[in-house]
Design a protein around this motif. Structure first.
Motif, PDB file in Angstrom:
ATOM      1  N   LEU A 172     -20.492 -10.929 -58.010  1.00 25.88           N
ATOM      2  CA  LEU A 172     -21.295 -11.765 -58.487  1.00 25.88           C
ATOM      3  C   LEU A 172     -22.345 -10.935 -59.556  1.00 25.88           C
ATOM      4  O   LEU A 172     -22.756 -11.436 -60.571  1.00 25.88           O
TER       5      LEU A 172
ATOM      6  N   ALA B  21     -20.583  -9.853 -62.604  1.00 21.88           N
ATOM      7  CA  ALA B  21     -20.513 -11.183 -63.556  1.00 21.88           C
ATOM      8  C   ALA B  21     -21.607 -11.511 -64.128  1.00 21.88           C
ATOM      9  O   ALA B  21     -21.851 -11.604 -65.504  1.00 21.88           O
ATOM     10  N   LEU B  22     -22.709 -11.428 -63.378  1.00 26.52           N
ATOM     11  CA  LEU B  22     -24.263 -11.806 -64.022  1.00 26.52           C
ATOM     12  C   LEU B  22     -24.555 -10.762 -65.242  1.00 26.52           C
ATOM     13  O   LEU B  22     -24.976 -11.075 -66.513  1.00 26.52           O
TER      14      LEU B  22
ATOM     15  N   MET C 105     -22.494 -11.163 -68.190  1.00 27.93           N
ATOM     16  CA  MET C 105     -23.187 -12.362 -69.062  1.00 27.93           C
ATOM     17  C   MET C 105     -24.414 -11.899 -69.725  1.00 27.93           C
ATOM     18  O   MET C 105     -25.024 -12.658 -70.343  1.00 27.93           O
TER      19      MET C 105
ATOM     20  N   HIS D 292     -27.293 -10.647 -68.219  1.00 23.07           N
ATOM     21  CA  HIS D 292     -28.390 -10.715 -67.365  1.00 23.07           C
ATOM     22  C   HIS D 292     -28.886  -9.224 -66.820  1.00 23.07           C
ATOM     23  O   HIS D 292     -28.166  -9.350 -65.648  1.00 23.07           O
TER      24      HIS D 292
ATOM     25  N   VAL E 284     -31.140  -8.712 -62.925  1.00 27.20           N
ATOM     26  CA  VAL E 284     -30.766  -9.348 -61.667  1.00 27.20           C
ATOM     27  C   VAL E 284     -30.585  -8.012 -60.736  1.00 27.20           C
ATOM     28  O   VAL E 284     -29.869  -7.089 -61.568  1.00 27.20           O
TER      29      VAL E 284
END
Lengths: 84, 84
Positions: free
Chosen positions: A23, A26-27, A30, A32, A35
């Protein structure tokens, strides 16, 4: 009396969490970058019928320890709520 | 500012939950007839770096909607906590 028990089961901090790492990747892919430290655990909700809150808490803790969580790899926390 | 976001993802009530049904059977076969309605969801914890609480809440909600939960089958709820 009816109670709703919620058991949060998280992997211990020392145990690798590939689902959380995926995850996080993945973020980040994208865009970001802000995080970090994603961990994925389980949330188990159940309804129980007990004489009083104390008995319900004891029983739910017993179930969490013996069946719902694996104490070797996971930590759990328990919240109990009286249903109307 | 750093925030810790916790996203609870549960299957919608209309969606069958075989994992919960299995746990319920297991507890009943251990003699616990007082348990019902077990549902198993996901708990995703992450740390994020944002300007303020409002921006963090908006971003976490966006991530939950787009990546962490499947809005067709799952409901989610979000809690946000400011880290020191």
């Amino acid at each position: 009396m009816k109670f709703k028990a919620s058991v949060n089961v998280m992997l211990k901090p020392s145990v690798l969490d590939p689902q959380g790492a995926t995850l996080e990747r993945a973020l980040k892919s994208m865009g970001h970058r802000n995080v970090s430290s994603i961990r994925v655990g389980k949330l188990i909700e159940l309804t129980m019928d007990c004489e009083n809150q104390e008995a319900a808490a004891k029983l739910a803790d017993d179930w969490a320890d013996k069946l719902l969580a694996n104490p070797n790899m996971e930590n759990y926390s328990l919240t109990l709520e009286k249903l109307p």
